[in-house]
Design a protein around this motif. Sequence first.
Motif, PDB file in Angstrom:
ATOM      1  N   TYR A   1      41.611  66.510  67.704  1.00 25.76           N
ATOM      2  CA  TYR A   1      40.973  65.400  66.988  1.00 25.76           C
ATOM      3  C   TYR A   1      40.725  64.202  67.903  1.00 25.76           C
ATOM      4  O   TYR A   1      40.446  63.104  67.424  1.00 25.76           O
ATOM      5  CB  TYR A   1      41.839  64.982  65.804  1.00 25.76           C
ATOM      6  CG  TYR A   1      41.997  66.073  64.775  1.00 25.76           C
ATOM      7  CD1 TYR A   1      40.914  66.522  64.040  1.00 25.76           C
ATOM      8  CD2 TYR A   1      43.236  66.683  64.568  1.00 25.76           C
ATOM      9  CE1 TYR A   1      41.046  67.540  63.108  1.00 25.76           C
ATOM     10  CE2 TYR A   1      43.379  67.704  63.632  1.00 25.76           C
ATOM     11  CZ  TYR A   1      42.276  68.124  62.910  1.00 25.76           C
ATOM     12  OH  TYR A   1      42.411  69.139  61.996  1.00 25.76           O
ATOM     13  N   THR A   2      40.821  64.416  69.200  1.00 26.58           N
ATOM     14  CA  THR A   2      40.552  63.345  70.164  1.00 26.58           C
ATOM     15  C   THR A   2      39.133  63.488  70.720  1.00 26.58           C
ATOM     16  O   THR A   2      38.576  64.588  70.738  1.00 26.58           O
ATOM     17  CB  THR A   2      41.571  63.390  71.306  1.00 26.58           C
ATOM     18  OG1 THR A   2      41.670  64.745  71.801  1.00 26.58           O
ATOM     19  CG2 THR A   2      42.937  62.941  70.825  1.00 26.58           C
ATOM     20  N   LYS A   3      38.588  62.362  71.206  1.00 29.18           N
ATOM     21  CA  LYS A   3      37.217  62.363  71.718  1.00 29.18           C
ATOM     22  C   LYS A   3      37.139  62.319  73.240  1.00 29.18           C
ATOM     23  O   LYS A   3      36.202  62.853  73.825  1.00 29.18           O
ATOM     24  CB  LYS A   3      36.446  61.170  71.141  1.00 29.18           C
ATOM     25  CG  LYS A   3      36.232  61.240  69.641  1.00 29.18           C
ATOM     26  CD  LYS A   3      35.433  60.034  69.157  1.00 29.18           C
ATOM     27  CE  LYS A   3      35.201  60.093  67.647  1.00 29.18           C
ATOM     28  NZ  LYS A   3      34.404  58.934  67.161  1.00 29.18           N
TER      29      LYS A   3
ATOM     30  N   ARG B   1      44.996  64.112  61.270  1.00 30.61           N
ATOM     31  CA  ARG B   1      43.669  63.931  61.848  1.00 30.61           C
ATOM     32  C   ARG B   1      43.501  62.546  62.465  1.00 30.61           C
ATOM     33  O   ARG B   1      42.946  62.394  63.543  1.00 30.61           O
ATOM     34  CB  ARG B   1      42.586  64.145  60.773  1.00 30.61           C
ATOM     35  CG  ARG B   1      42.419  65.590  60.342  1.00 30.61           C
ATOM     36  CD  ARG B   1      41.401  65.690  59.209  1.00 30.61           C
ATOM     37  NE  ARG B   1      41.163  67.084  58.839  1.00 30.61           N
ATOM     38  CZ  ARG B   1      40.186  67.839  59.325  1.00 30.61           C
ATOM     39  NH1 ARG B   1      39.338  67.314  60.210  1.00 30.61           N
ATOM     40  NH2 ARG B   1      40.037  69.094  58.958  1.00 30.61           N
ATOM     41  N   SER B   2      43.986  61.534  61.747  1.00 27.34           N
ATOM     42  CA  SER B   2      43.743  60.160  62.199  1.00 27.34           C
ATOM     43  C   SER B   2      44.761  59.671  63.226  1.00 27.34           C
ATOM     44  O   SER B   2      44.465  58.758  64.008  1.00 27.34           O
ATOM     45  CB  SER B   2      43.728  59.208  60.992  1.00 27.34           C
ATOM     46  OG  SER B   2      44.934  59.282  60.258  1.00 27.34           O
ATOM     47  N   LEU B   3      45.960  60.276  63.253  1.00 23.20           N
ATOM     48  CA  LEU B   3      46.979  59.834  64.209  1.00 23.20           C
ATOM     49  C   LEU B   3      46.527  60.005  65.658  1.00 23.20           C
ATOM     50  O   LEU B   3      46.616  59.044  66.454  1.00 23.20           O
ATOM     51  CB  LEU B   3      48.300  60.567  63.961  1.00 23.20           C
ATOM     52  CG  LEU B   3      49.416  60.287  64.980  1.00 23.20           C
ATOM     53  CD1 LEU B   3      49.823  58.815  64.948  1.00 23.20           C
ATOM     54  CD2 LEU B   3      50.632  61.192  64.704  1.00 23.20           C
ATOM     55  N   PRO B   4      46.034  61.182  66.091  1.00 25.76           N
ATOM     56  CA  PRO B   4      45.605  61.315  67.491  1.00 25.76           C
ATOM     57  C   PRO B   4      44.515  60.304  67.864  1.00 25.76           C
ATOM     58  O   PRO B   4      44.526  59.759  68.976  1.00 25.76           O
ATOM     59  CB  PRO B   4      45.093  62.757  67.570  1.00 25.76           C
ATOM     60  CG  PRO B   4      45.833  63.475  66.490  1.00 25.76           C
ATOM     61  CD  PRO B   4      45.951  62.478  65.382  1.00 25.76           C
ATOM     62  N   ALA B   5      43.598  60.054  66.936  1.00 27.95           N
ATOM     63  CA  ALA B   5      42.528  59.092  67.222  1.00 27.95           C
ATOM     64  C   ALA B   5      43.090  57.686  67.420  1.00 27.95           C
ATOM     65  O   ALA B   5      42.643  56.938  68.312  1.00 27.95           O
ATOM     66  CB  ALA B   5      41.508  59.106  66.089  1.00 27.95           C
ATOM     67  N   ALA B   6      44.090  57.307  66.605  1.00 29.37           N
ATOM     68  CA  ALA B   6      44.704  55.976  66.735  1.00 29.37           C
ATOM     69  C   ALA B   6      45.451  55.853  68.057  1.00 29.37           C
ATOM     70  O   ALA B   6      45.401  54.807  68.714  1.00 29.37           O
ATOM     71  CB  ALA B   6      45.645  55.726  65.560  1.00 29.37           C
ATOM     72  N   LEU B   7      46.134  56.921  68.459  1.00 30.29           N
ATOM     73  CA  LEU B   7      46.860  56.901  69.735  1.00 30.29           C
ATOM     74  C   LEU B   7      45.887  56.824  70.912  1.00 30.29           C
ATOM     75  O   LEU B   7      46.134  56.121  71.897  1.00 30.29           O
ATOM     76  CB  LEU B   7      47.742  58.141  69.847  1.00 30.29           C
ATOM     77  CG  LEU B   7      48.865  58.251  68.812  1.00 30.29           C
ATOM     78  CD1 LEU B   7      49.515  59.631  68.878  1.00 30.29           C
ATOM     79  CD2 LEU B   7      49.911  57.158  69.017  1.00 30.29           C
ATOM     80  N   GLU B   8      44.785  57.539  70.805  1.00 31.02           N
ATOM     81  CA  GLU B   8      43.755  57.493  71.850  1.00 31.02           C
ATOM     82  C   GLU B   8      43.191  56.076  71.976  1.00 31.02           C
ATOM     83  O   GLU B   8      43.055  55.550  73.083  1.00 31.02           O
ATOM     84  CB  GLU B   8      42.641  58.481  71.514  1.00 31.02           C
ATOM     85  CG  GLU B   8      41.503  58.491  72.512  1.00 31.02           C
ATOM     86  CD  GLU B   8      40.445  59.540  72.190  1.00 31.02           C
ATOM     87  OE1 GLU B   8      39.785  60.013  73.132  1.00 31.02           O
ATOM     88  OE2 GLU B   8      40.280  59.892  70.997  1.00 31.02           O
ATOM     89  N   GLU B   9      42.882  55.468  70.849  1.00 32.76           N
ATOM     90  CA  GLU B   9      42.320  54.114  70.857  1.00 32.76           C
ATOM     91  C   GLU B   9      43.295  53.103  71.463  1.00 32.76           C
ATOM     92  O   GLU B   9      42.884  52.126  72.103  1.00 32.76           O
ATOM     93  CB  GLU B   9      41.943  53.704  69.432  1.00 32.76           C
ATOM     94  CG  GLU B   9      41.182  52.387  69.354  1.00 32.76           C
ATOM     95  CD  GLU B   9      40.773  52.043  67.935  1.00 32.76           C
ATOM     96  OE1 GLU B   9      40.404  50.881  67.697  1.00 32.76           O
ATOM     97  OE2 GLU B   9      40.831  52.933  67.055  1.00 32.76           O
ATOM     98  N   ALA B  10      44.615  53.380  71.289  1.00 35.19           N
ATOM     99  CA  ALA B  10      45.630  52.456  71.809  1.00 35.19           C
ATOM    100  C   ALA B  10      45.910  52.667  73.293  1.00 35.19           C
ATOM    101  O   ALA B  10      46.739  51.948  73.873  1.00 35.19           O
ATOM    102  CB  ALA B  10      46.915  52.602  71.007  1.00 35.19           C
ATOM    103  N   GLY B  11      45.267  53.667  73.927  1.00 36.11           N
ATOM    104  CA  GLY B  11      45.407  53.825  75.372  1.00 36.11           C
ATOM    105  C   GLY B  11      46.227  55.010  75.832  1.00 36.11           C
ATOM    106  O   GLY B  11      46.503  55.132  77.038  1.00 36.11           O
ATOM    107  N   ALA B  12      46.633  55.900  74.919  1.00 41.84           N
ATOM    108  CA  ALA B  12      47.340  57.116  75.347  1.00 41.84           C
ATOM    109  C   ALA B  12      46.429  57.935  76.258  1.00 41.84           C
ATOM    110  O   ALA B  12      45.199  57.935  76.088  1.00 41.84           O
ATOM    111  CB  ALA B  12      47.769  57.939  74.136  1.00 41.84           C
ATOM    112  N   VAL B  13      47.017  58.676  77.204  1.00 39.21           N
ATOM    113  CA  VAL B  13      46.209  59.494  78.120  1.00 39.21           C
ATOM    114  C   VAL B  13      46.197  60.966  77.714  1.00 39.21           C
ATOM    115  O   VAL B  13      45.517  61.770  78.346  1.00 39.21           O
ATOM    116  CB  VAL B  13      46.697  59.350  79.577  1.00 39.21           C
ATOM    117  CG1 VAL B  13      46.500  57.921  80.053  1.00 39.21           C
ATOM    118  CG2 VAL B  13      48.141  59.798  79.734  1.00 39.21           C
ATOM    119  N   GLY B  14      46.941  61.306  76.673  1.00 39.10           N
ATOM    120  CA  GLY B  14      46.947  62.673  76.190  1.00 39.10           C
ATOM    121  C   GLY B  14      47.872  62.823  75.000  1.00 39.10           C
ATOM    122  O   GLY B  14      48.784  62.013  74.789  1.00 39.10           O
TER     123      GLY B  14
END
Length: 517
Positions: free
Chosen positions: A234-236, A202-215
Amino acid sequence: MIKKTSLLFTMLLLSGISMLAQNKDAVIEAIVQEANENSQLEILGHQLMDGIGPRLVGTPQMKNAHDWAVAKYESWGIPARNEQWGEWKGWERGISHIDMVHPRVQSLRGTQLAWSPSTPKKGVTAELIVLPTISDSMEFKNWLPNVKGKLVMISMPQPTGRPDYNWEEFATEKSFEKMKKEREEQTEAWDKNMSRTGLDRRSLPAALEEAGAVGIVASYWSRGFGVNKIFGAYTKEIPTVDLELEDYGMLYRLVESGQKPQLHIVAESKELGKVPTFNTIAEIKGSEKPDEYVILSAHFDSWDGGTGATDNGTGTLVMMEAMRILKKAYPNPKRTILVGHWGSEEQGLNGSRAFVEDNPEIVAGVQAVFNQDNGTGRVVRISGGGFLNSYDYLGKWLHEVPKEITDEIETTFPGTPARGGSDYASFQAAGAPAFSLSSLNWSYWNYTWHTNRDTYDKIIFDDVRNNAILTAILAYMASEDPEKTSREKAVLPISDRTGEQLEWPEPRSPERNGGQN
């Protein structure tokens, strides 16, 4: 003398036939005849699965299904309504198209996950990277800036795309054992590496999103040819897509060999704000004991990787067809026969828990609940659910069902209550006699449970018809029974896991404001 004897024999034979005919239950005969000669199952299945499609909570398709069911019941002369029990994050799936555009061009098989944010209209194009092998969470944190502008693959690549039954049939024993050992070691290493990140699924996708991943690119293989589980994102702000094993593995190998594959992803969807969520309720009012209830139960919602055919389209069809048949063959039941098509079972039995919480007078009047959920197969198991005297009444009702239906059913009495799994657990927790009509699996767990392959073509209509007959007869027998069913609870066994005596589950409140970030 011979003529008199022959006449007497004929009279006795006719008398016996007449008595046999009188012993047959006309309602049961009418139920069986209507189910076999005028089945509506294929029509209902086509309209629900092909026409309306998947029924993810919070989507317009879910509301369309509720409205369709109400109209269908009313066309059969059965009063029906949609009862709101809460709100959910509104979302509508759009077009998904995933293409590899480097080092060559290939369209890939996959889809966005439920509630995934949309890509821009023209999509997103980016290079793929995979998660690193790390020693601790600090090393992972130091690596995170590498994801900026990238698509990140977050699932373990599978060593084989062949299900185990295929290996068992064709591989040598040595080869099969070698593959399993290597897969276990790879899985263990992957899980340990994931735990060292300090994050979970659950938290991994959110951390990757916050770090600038585009998908986010995932692959949740369901251990069958071409089949994946499709759950929620689990991304916003950035899209999350699931690729089938074959394409995911190819891309992973390309990344590892240094070829820097790129994807172009179009994943359109709409955020719809908060939307109301419903249960569909229909009932045939009781003529003598209207405040006592026989409840037919099936969850209406589904995940949306496929069209929710066996989870729980088939359970829905069983209950709708049983109600249609009962209206024709048994229009004036002694007790009220109520059907509940519950919303948001997949997120925690929310619809049925809300109904139980909001309708204590109905729960107090329950004679029996019959729930069907797990797949398209004929019913082969029924448990007494932990009710001490359940055999006395359930056994009696089952005795009246044609032997060709009950011959393959194994019963367990008194059994134990469920702690989840499907909606009958909501009623059992409140002390109401509720029973799961459990099906033969037809490779359900691998191929259709929450997968991209849960579609109309997987339905076995002969088995569904079998279950509609069983349900209608059980409802009829429960309604006619002169006695109210006992709710006395059995002494539960010792738990193998804890070594302590099991306790009866407590009722739980539903999530009434779900899916909100």
